[in-house]
Design a protein around this motif. Structure first.
Motif, PDB file in Angstrom:
ATOM      1  N   VAL A 171      -6.869   9.719   3.225  1.00  0.00           N
ATOM      2  CA  VAL A 171      -5.911   8.608   3.205  1.00  0.00           C
ATOM      3  C   VAL A 171      -6.364   7.490   4.142  1.00  0.00           C
ATOM      4  O   VAL A 171      -6.334   6.310   3.776  1.00  0.00           O
ATOM      5  CB  VAL A 171      -4.491   9.093   3.569  1.00  0.00           C
ATOM      6  N   VAL A 172      -6.792   7.846   5.338  1.00  0.00           N
ATOM      7  CA  VAL A 172      -7.216   6.840   6.310  1.00  0.00           C
ATOM      8  C   VAL A 172      -8.420   6.059   5.783  1.00  0.00           C
ATOM      9  O   VAL A 172      -8.460   4.822   5.861  1.00  0.00           O
ATOM     10  CB  VAL A 172      -7.533   7.498   7.673  1.00  0.00           C
ATOM     11  N   LEU A 173      -9.404   6.759   5.233  1.00  0.00           N
ATOM     12  CA  LEU A 173     -10.584   6.078   4.705  1.00  0.00           C
ATOM     13  C   LEU A 173     -10.233   5.208   3.507  1.00  0.00           C
ATOM     14  O   LEU A 173     -10.748   4.098   3.357  1.00  0.00           O
ATOM     15  CB  LEU A 173     -11.672   7.090   4.341  1.00  0.00           C
ATOM     16  N   TRP A 174      -9.347   5.693   2.656  1.00  0.00           N
ATOM     17  CA  TRP A 174      -8.903   4.914   1.509  1.00  0.00           C
ATOM     18  C   TRP A 174      -8.205   3.631   1.972  1.00  0.00           C
ATOM     19  O   TRP A 174      -8.503   2.539   1.499  1.00  0.00           O
ATOM     20  CB  TRP A 174      -7.972   5.764   0.646  1.00  0.00           C
ATOM     21  N   ALA A 175      -7.292   3.772   2.924  1.00  0.00           N
ATOM     22  CA  ALA A 175      -6.548   2.616   3.428  1.00  0.00           C
ATOM     23  C   ALA A 175      -7.472   1.619   4.131  1.00  0.00           C
ATOM     24  O   ALA A 175      -7.295   0.409   3.995  1.00  0.00           O
ATOM     25  CB  ALA A 175      -5.440   3.075   4.368  1.00  0.00           C
TER      26      ALA A 175
ATOM     27  N   MET B 200       0.853  -1.166   0.000  1.00  0.00           N
ATOM     28  CA  MET B 200       0.000   0.000   0.000  1.00  0.00           C
ATOM     29  C   MET B 200       0.895   1.222   0.000  1.00  0.00           C
ATOM     30  O   MET B 200       1.817   1.318   0.770  1.00  0.00           O
ATOM     31  CB  MET B 200      -0.886  -0.049   1.247  1.00  0.00           C
ATOM     32  N   SER B 201       0.592   2.157  -0.844  1.00  0.00           N
ATOM     33  CA  SER B 201       1.343   3.408  -0.890  1.00  0.00           C
ATOM     34  C   SER B 201       0.373   4.576  -0.889  1.00  0.00           C
ATOM     35  O   SER B 201      -0.565   4.598  -1.659  1.00  0.00           O
ATOM     36  CB  SER B 201       2.182   3.503  -2.161  1.00  0.00           C
ATOM     37  N   ALA B 202       0.621   5.457  -0.049  1.00  0.00           N
ATOM     38  CA  ALA B 202      -0.114   6.716  -0.079  1.00  0.00           C
ATOM     39  C   ALA B 202       0.942   7.792  -0.256  1.00  0.00           C
ATOM     40  O   ALA B 202       1.784   7.979   0.589  1.00  0.00           O
ATOM     41  CB  ALA B 202      -0.891   6.935   1.211  1.00  0.00           C
ATOM     42  N   GLN B 203       0.892   8.450  -1.346  1.00  0.00           N
ATOM     43  CA  GLN B 203       1.923   9.432  -1.653  1.00  0.00           C
ATOM     44  C   GLN B 203       1.314  10.820  -1.569  1.00  0.00           C
ATOM     45  O   GLN B 203       0.410  11.168  -2.304  1.00  0.00           O
ATOM     46  CB  GLN B 203       2.485   9.182  -3.044  1.00  0.00           C
ATOM     47  N   VAL B 204       1.815  11.598  -0.653  1.00  0.00           N
ATOM     48  CA  VAL B 204       1.399  12.990  -0.544  1.00  0.00           C
ATOM     49  C   VAL B 204       2.467  13.790  -1.262  1.00  0.00           C
ATOM     50  O   VAL B 204       3.635  13.737  -0.927  1.00  0.00           O
ATOM     51  CB  VAL B 204       1.286  13.423   0.925  1.00  0.00           C
ATOM     52  N   GLU B 205       2.051  14.526  -2.270  1.00  0.00           N
ATOM     53  CA  GLU B 205       3.027  15.173  -3.121  1.00  0.00           C
ATOM     54  C   GLU B 205       2.718  16.642  -3.298  1.00  0.00           C
ATOM     55  O   GLU B 205       1.589  17.022  -3.529  1.00  0.00           O
ATOM     56  CB  GLU B 205       3.001  14.476  -4.480  1.00  0.00           C
ATOM     57  N   ARG B 206       3.742  17.448  -3.177  1.00  0.00           N
ATOM     58  CA  ARG B 206       3.624  18.869  -3.469  1.00  0.00           C
ATOM     59  C   ARG B 206       4.687  19.179  -4.506  1.00  0.00           C
ATOM     60  O   ARG B 206       5.870  19.038  -4.239  1.00  0.00           O
ATOM     61  CB  ARG B 206       3.869  19.676  -2.203  1.00  0.00           C
TER      62      ARG B 206
ATOM     63  N   ASP C 173       2.028  12.302 -10.608  1.00  0.00           N
ATOM     64  CA  ASP C 173       2.386  11.276 -11.574  1.00  0.00           C
ATOM     65  C   ASP C 173       1.316  10.188 -11.585  1.00  0.00           C
ATOM     66  O   ASP C 173       1.480   9.119 -11.001  1.00  0.00           O
ATOM     67  CB  ASP C 173       3.763  10.712 -11.253  1.00  0.00           C
ATOM     68  N   HIS C 174       0.232  10.470 -12.274  1.00  0.00           N
ATOM     69  CA  HIS C 174      -0.891   9.536 -12.341  1.00  0.00           C
ATOM     70  C   HIS C 174      -0.512   8.258 -13.080  1.00  0.00           C
ATOM     71  O   HIS C 174      -1.009   7.180 -12.742  1.00  0.00           O
ATOM     72  CB  HIS C 174      -2.103  10.206 -12.991  1.00  0.00           C
ATOM     73  N   ASP C 175       0.357   8.342 -14.071  1.00  0.00           N
ATOM     74  CA  ASP C 175       0.805   7.140 -14.776  1.00  0.00           C
ATOM     75  C   ASP C 175       1.571   6.220 -13.829  1.00  0.00           C
ATOM     76  O   ASP C 175       1.350   5.012 -13.807  1.00  0.00           O
ATOM     77  CB  ASP C 175       1.688   7.496 -15.977  1.00  0.00           C
ATOM     78  N   TRP C 176       2.473   6.792 -13.033  1.00  0.00           N
ATOM     79  CA  TRP C 176       3.217   5.999 -12.059  1.00  0.00           C
ATOM     80  C   TRP C 176       2.260   5.323 -11.083  1.00  0.00           C
ATOM     81  O   TRP C 176       2.399   4.137 -10.775  1.00  0.00           O
ATOM     82  CB  TRP C 176       4.211   6.882 -11.300  1.00  0.00           C
ATOM     83  N   ALA C 177       1.285   6.065 -10.590  1.00  0.00           N
ATOM     84  CA  ALA C 177       0.332   5.515  -9.627  1.00  0.00           C
ATOM     85  C   ALA C 177      -0.467   4.372 -10.242  1.00  0.00           C
ATOM     86  O   ALA C 177      -0.694   3.340  -9.593  1.00  0.00           O
ATOM     87  CB  ALA C 177      -0.600   6.608  -9.121  1.00  0.00           C
TER      88      ALA C 177
ATOM     89  N   THR D 235      -2.329   2.455  -4.797  1.00  0.00           N
ATOM     90  CA  THR D 235      -1.651   3.736  -4.622  1.00  0.00           C
ATOM     91  C   THR D 235      -2.654   4.872  -4.701  1.00  0.00           C
ATOM     92  O   THR D 235      -3.475   4.918  -5.611  1.00  0.00           O
ATOM     93  CB  THR D 235      -0.580   3.912  -5.720  1.00  0.00           C
ATOM     94  N   LEU D 236      -2.593   5.760  -3.755  1.00  0.00           N
ATOM     95  CA  LEU D 236      -3.450   6.938  -3.708  1.00  0.00           C
ATOM     96  C   LEU D 236      -2.556   8.165  -3.785  1.00  0.00           C
ATOM     97  O   LEU D 236      -1.566   8.266  -3.061  1.00  0.00           O
ATOM     98  CB  LEU D 236      -4.247   6.967  -2.396  1.00  0.00           C
ATOM     99  N   LEU D 237      -2.900   9.080  -4.639  1.00  0.00           N
ATOM    100  CA  LEU D 237      -2.172  10.346  -4.721  1.00  0.00           C
ATOM    101  C   LEU D 237      -3.037  11.437  -4.091  1.00  0.00           C
ATOM    102  O   LEU D 237      -4.213  11.563  -4.405  1.00  0.00           O
ATOM    103  CB  LEU D 237      -1.886  10.709  -6.177  1.00  0.00           C
TER     104      LEU D 237
END
Length: 71
Positions: A47-51, A1-7, A14-18, A28-30
């Motif tokens: 993120v918590v609800l997604w996970a 499981m990956s949750a990536q918070v990105e600024r 990077d939606h393709d990477w996800a 993976t959630l961006l």
């Protein structure tokens, strides 16, 4: 499981990477907070609800400091 918070400077995730990461078996959630506001409680809730909605076989085991596995 990956949750990536990105600024990013470009305001692009990077939606393709996800998508590739998810297809490879790692859901993976961006999340992209506004760079001028920052991370807000609702981002963390997302993120918590997604996970919480992931199948249990995607939950990673945590390792204890002694090297043993914990569930």
């Amino acid at each position: 499981m990956s949750a990536q918070v990105e600024r990013t400077v470009r305001d692009a995730l990077d939606h393709d990477w996800a998508a590739q990461h998810t297809t490879a078996g790692a859901p993976t959630l961006l999340v992209q907070p506004d760079p001028y506001v920052g991370l807000l409680p609702e981002h963390l809730l997302t993120v918590v609800l997604w996970a919480a909605g992931l199948p249990s076989n995607h939950q990673r085991q945590r390792r204890s400091p002694a090297g043993g596995d914990q569930k």
